[in-house]
Write a protein that holds these residues in place. Structure first.
Motif, PDB file in Angstrom:
ATOM      1  N   GLY A 173      87.362  18.689 -29.946  1.00  0.00           N
ATOM      2  CA  GLY A 173      87.125  18.999 -31.350  1.00  0.00           C
ATOM      3  C   GLY A 173      85.788  18.468 -31.829  1.00  0.00           C
ATOM      4  O   GLY A 173      85.218  17.569 -31.226  1.00  0.00           O
ATOM      5  N   GLN A 228      91.208  17.577 -31.842  1.00  0.00           N
ATOM      6  CA  GLN A 228      91.473  18.963 -32.201  1.00  0.00           C
ATOM      7  C   GLN A 228      91.769  19.779 -30.945  1.00  0.00           C
ATOM      8  O   GLN A 228      90.894  19.924 -30.092  1.00  0.00           O
ATOM      9  N   LEU A 273      92.551  22.941 -30.993  1.00  0.00           N
ATOM     10  CA  LEU A 273      92.464  24.346 -31.409  1.00  0.00           C
ATOM     11  C   LEU A 273      92.008  25.279 -30.286  1.00  0.00           C
ATOM     12  O   LEU A 273      92.614  26.313 -30.039  1.00  0.00           O
ATOM     13  N   TYR A 274      90.938  24.887 -29.584  1.00  0.00           N
ATOM     14  CA  TYR A 274      90.346  25.820 -28.618  1.00  0.00           C
ATOM     15  C   TYR A 274      91.149  25.872 -27.319  1.00  0.00           C
ATOM     16  O   TYR A 274      91.203  26.919 -26.677  1.00  0.00           O
ATOM     17  N   GLN A 309      94.342  25.558 -27.338  1.00  0.00           N
ATOM     18  CA  GLN A 309      95.450  26.424 -27.750  1.00  0.00           C
ATOM     19  C   GLN A 309      95.046  27.886 -27.617  1.00  0.00           C
ATOM     20  O   GLN A 309      95.818  28.726 -27.150  1.00  0.00           O
ATOM     21  N   ARG A 310      93.813  28.194 -28.024  1.00  0.00           N
ATOM     22  CA  ARG A 310      93.356  29.588 -27.952  1.00  0.00           C
ATOM     23  C   ARG A 310      93.229  30.051 -26.512  1.00  0.00           C
ATOM     24  O   ARG A 310      93.555  31.196 -26.196  1.00  0.00           O
ATOM     25  N   GLU A 347      86.038  24.561 -38.600  1.00  0.00           N
ATOM     26  CA  GLU A 347      87.061  24.085 -37.673  1.00  0.00           C
ATOM     27  C   GLU A 347      88.332  23.662 -38.410  1.00  0.00           C
ATOM     28  O   GLU A 347      89.443  23.923 -37.954  1.00  0.00           O
ATOM     29  N   ALA A 350      91.739  25.607 -37.741  1.00  0.00           N
ATOM     30  CA  ALA A 350      92.859  24.832 -37.220  1.00  0.00           C
ATOM     31  C   ALA A 350      94.085  25.012 -38.115  1.00  0.00           C
ATOM     32  O   ALA A 350      95.213  25.115 -37.623  1.00  0.00           O
ATOM     33  N   ALA A 355      95.575  28.218 -37.247  1.00  0.00           N
ATOM     34  CA  ALA A 355      96.114  28.261 -35.885  1.00  0.00           C
ATOM     35  C   ALA A 355      97.444  27.540 -35.757  1.00  0.00           C
ATOM     36  O   ALA A 355      98.144  27.715 -34.769  1.00  0.00           O
TER      37      ALA A 355
END
Lengths: 323, 359
Positions: A72, A80, A82-83, A85-86, B350, B354, B357
């Protein structure tokens, strides 16, 4: 006698062919390098670039974008995922889409190869021509087919299924899994619509990839099994499937890698909570942040992931081939 | 790869436009000397400019306009960056939204200052629309547009406030909201529940805005990124309310679709496009003349009537009727927190992504 004849025969032909083939090979390697390696190296270089907050980016050498991918932007204060997860959703949707496409293409292709020559030609031409439809067209089509007023929800409403579900009290279940609004069924956005569209997208490829293997399958094998008393299901399970398991596995792997980069389907049918790396890459590069280095870093990671799967697939199919 | 394709297509468009200009317009020599390449967003928008704005300008000044298609502002900036590196000028004047304009202004040599002595009409515009940086005025407002609240009047009653969207009893799985962090919805939340633009000053404020947005998720059926997605969703009843463009909603309503664009008490998000002169352009004088022409009340009114953009002047300064004005504009206006979007873009993006997401 036969031995001496073989020795007598002059064999210059292969040598003559081999001489230009070296240049040809070198040329091919150069072309491959130009078409594949150069763009990749370019992307790799950009991924180490420096992002200027509030403006564009500049060439540089830093690992901040890779760090951002795994930890993150604000790490170490916060973490984080997020990526990652993607990336996970990229793999998840591509895997399911590829498996469904191949699973549906297999019986179709099997029966296709049992048809007359003429019918086979017609089907193959239709399938090949359907490949000319771009992803955008296909997504537009499904978009309409799944819309509340014009598509499947309207049909379900029209035949009374929606009311039936409401009367039975099962409608709430569809709302809970995100496939209905208080008024009617809704399939946009949903994982169902995403997987459906992705499987549809590569289904013709699956048929074309399986066709050679299944059409080479000797009908005598099936007949022999049947004569020996095997039921049709048993024949498919014990004779047909094992003999084409490598093409099945290979096509699934190829379509999986192909689907990793799907963009339009995901951006239209998937909820943002299930968006994949392809969407994130586009948002970074072409969106308003102009963060090409971060987009490039995500692309490199996606590419490496695809490569790892291909290598693993190769290893597995080799192991499967010798077993 | 995409960039490359776009470039080729664009240069093809350019050459074909140039060829058309050379063959079709056998204008007098003087007029040929004075040609200006102006970029605008393609399709209906660009066609309207070609039909209603450029001819009047050529008539008034003798300067011929060559129209150049821009996909939008952010992508066009990439094209212009690459063109500047290659030393070419795809368009003398480009149309940039304010955030793109500020970004462009931060890259040296990409934009040239406009000679404001030749743009007297700009003094009538709200100063907000004239962007000045150290080298001078880098952007003068061309037109503005609103992202408004839209509802399907057949299905629901008009809400008085944006806060009503959070009512799950009315709006469960029924809203279509713009997905990108800088599409304006964060500004709506800041104006409705917090202190407006000031909220963006701290990371805590930004987190508070995203947390408020997270509460809306059960009510959002579609987080749209392309305009056409929301258009289809409204037409097909996939959503019954949400955020959309005020002017496009008006056109859809005029075509008979059940959509009403409205200003709740907190207002709607106003964004605007600016004319910016390319740093490598040698047509500074012609460009200033066009910017002046476009800033006049008459042309602002023409654009409002014919293209559906909001004028950058008060209604009284133009001859727009109340009805014509309401079709393109309204009040109050929520102005996006451009400064924060740029200076803190990675964090805002972000945090917002997030939030979306989370399952």
């Amino acid at each position: 006698m036969s031995l001496s004849t073989a020795e007598d025969l002059p064999t210059p032909a292969p040598i003559v062919v081999r001489e230009p083939s070296l240049w040809f090979k070198l040329g091919l390697v150069a072309l491959l390098a130009l078409l594949c390696l150069v763009p990749f190296l370019f992307v790799l270089t950009i991924s180490f670039g420096h992002k200027i907050e509030g403006a564009g980016w500049a060439f540089g050498f830093e690992f901040s974008h890779y760090k951002r991918f795994f930890l993150g932007a604000t790490w170490p204060e916060t973490f984080q995922s997020l990526y990652i997860q993607r990336l996970g959703y990229s793999l998840f949707f591509a895997a399911i889409g590829a498996v469904i496409a191949v699973a549906l293409a297999f019986p179709f292709t099997y029966f296709l190869t049992r048809m007359s020559r003429r019918a086979q030609t017609v089907w193959l031409v239709v399938l090949l021509s359907s490949l000319s439809l771009s992803e955008v067209f296909i997504v537009m089509g499904w978009d309409i087919l799944l819309s509340a007023r014009s598509g499947l929800p309207a049909l379900l409403d029209g035949i009374g299924f929606t009311d039936l579900m409401k009367d039975l009290g099962w409608f709430q279940w569809f709302r809970d899994v995100g496939l209905a609004s208080p008024r009617a069924f809704k399939f946009k956005t949903s994982g169902f619509a995403t997987v459906l569209c992705m499987a549809y997208l590569v289904w013709p490829y699956a048929v074309i990839l399986l066709y050679p293997a299944l059409s080479r399958l000797d009908p005598a094998l099936v007949e022999a099994a049947r004569t020996m008393g095997a039921r049709p299901g048993q024949v498919v399970r014990t004779v047909v499937l094992p003999s084409v398991r490598l093409p099945l596995f290979g096509s699934t792997l190829l379509l999986f890698v192909f689907l990793l980069g799907t963009y339009v389907t995901i951006s239209v049918f998937a909820d943002p909570s299930q968006h994949t790396l392809a969407v994130s890459i586009y948002d970074s590069v072409r969106g308003s942040t102009l963060n090409a280095p971060f987009g490039a870093a995500q692309s490199v990671i996606l590419l490496i992931t695809a490569g790892l799967f291909l290598i693993a697939g190769q290893k597995l199919s080799k192991a499967g081939g010798t077993a | 790869m995409t960039i490359k394709t776009n470039l080729t297509r664009r240069s093809f468009l350019q050459t074909s436009a140039a060829a058309a200009a050379a063959s079709g317009l056998a204008a007098p020599l003087i007029a040929q000397d004075r040609v200006l390449k102006i970029g605008s967003y393609g399709g209906y928008f660009e066609d309207s400019f070609k039909q209603y704005v450029y001819p009047g300008f050529t008539e008034a000044t003798g300067i011929t306009v060559e129209s150049v298609t821009q996909p939008n502002s952010a992508d066009w900036l990439i094209t212009m960056q690459q063109a500047a590196m290659a030393g070419t000028v795809p368009a003398d004047l480009s149309l940039y939204a304010r955030d793109t304009l500020i970004k462009a202004s931060r890259e040296e040599g990409l934009l040239a200052p406009l000679d404001m002595s030749k743009v007297p009409a700009a003094s009538q515009l709200d100063p907000y629309f004239v962007f000045e940086d150290s080298p001078g005025v880098l952007g003068v407002g061309a037109m503005s547009w609103f992202s408004s609240m839209v509802i399907n009047p057949d299905e629901i009653d008009a809400p008085a406030s944006w806060a009503d969207f959070w009512n799950t009893e009315i709006f469960e799985a029924s809203l279509g909201i713009a997905r990108r962090y800088n599409a304006g919805f964060m500004d709506v939340i800041a104006a409705t529940f917090f202190d407006g633009e000031e909220t963006f000053a701290t990371n805590e404020g930004i987190i508070a805005i995203t947390e408020k947005a997270a509460e809306l998720k059960p009510n959002v059926a579609l987080w749209w990124s392309a305009e056409s997605q929301m258009e289809q969703a409204m037409k097909n009843l996939d959503v019954v309310a949400g955020t959309y463009y005020h002017d496009v909603a008006g056109i859809m309503a005029a075509d008979g679709f059940p959509i009403l664009s409205m200003f709740p008490k907190e207002g709607c998000v106003q964004d605007y496009g600016s004319w910016c002169l390319s740093g490598l352009s040698e047509k500074g004088a012609e460009a200033a003349e066009f910017v002046n022409y476009s800033s006049t009340p008459e042309v602002q009114a023409i654009m409002s009537r014919m293209i559906g953009t909001a004028p950058l002047l008060p209604q009284e300064a133009t001859d727009l009727t109340d009805e014509e004005f309401a079709a393109v504009s309204g009040s109050p206006s929520i102005r996006p927190a451009y400064g924060a979007y740029l200076d803190n873009e990675t964090f805002i993006q972000e945090t917002w992504d997030a939030m979306l997401a989370e399952g």
